[in-house]
Design a protein around this motif. Structure first.
Motif: not given
Length: 151
Positions: A76-77, A83-84, A88-89, A94-97
């Motif tokens: 799950h992590n 997305f994290e 970053e990349q 959207e990916a951060e949220m």
């Protein structure tokens, strides 16, 4: 987003949605904490499997198996780690949220499932229902941005 049978399972995402709707036709009207906890559990797993399909179909560079990307953490992590890393990349909001909301949803689902000696507040319940709505929307926004950049 794909709703096909995937990951060698016998139900589709749409079938999971239908089951949740059948079990919890009006989630916002649920007042009993035990039923709220059960409702959050089902919504969380729908989102989890939806995000696995999003990753598989749109970000195939991530291997979600134990031997693949982020193999040093739980299954799950790995979802929020994907997305994290994308955030970053690429700097994608959207990916951060997605990363933050999925991580918090997982934490709240753990509380709902495992911490029965702690109160699960109506605010936490409402937040989880918002995550169940918003996370797929954010994923679709991320897919659209990713697709536009790839063209």
């Amino acid at each position: 987003m794909s709703t096909t049978r995937d990951f060698n399972v016998s139900v589709t995402i749409d079938e999971l949605k239908q089951a949740i709707t059948s079990m919890f036709p009006d989630p916002k009207a649920i007042k009993e904490e035990a039923i709220q906890r059960a409702c959050i559990n089902r919504h969380y797993y729908l989102i989890y499997y939806t995000m696995l399909i999003v990753i598989k179909d749109n970000f195939p560079q991530y291997d979600m198996s134990r031997e693949g990307s982020f193999n040093n953490t739980g299954s799950h992590n790995r979802v929020f780690c994907v997305f994290e890393e994308i955030a970053e990349q690429t700097g994608s909001k959207e990916a951060e949220m997605l990363s933050m909301q999925f991580s918090d949803f997982l934490t709240k689902r753990h509380k709902a499932d495992y911490k029965l000696n702690e109160s699960f507040s109506s605010g936490e319940y409402s937040q989880c229902l918002r995550y169940a709505e918003r996370i797929p929307e954010l994923a679709q926004e991320l897919i659209e941005v990713h697709t536009q950049k790839a063209v």
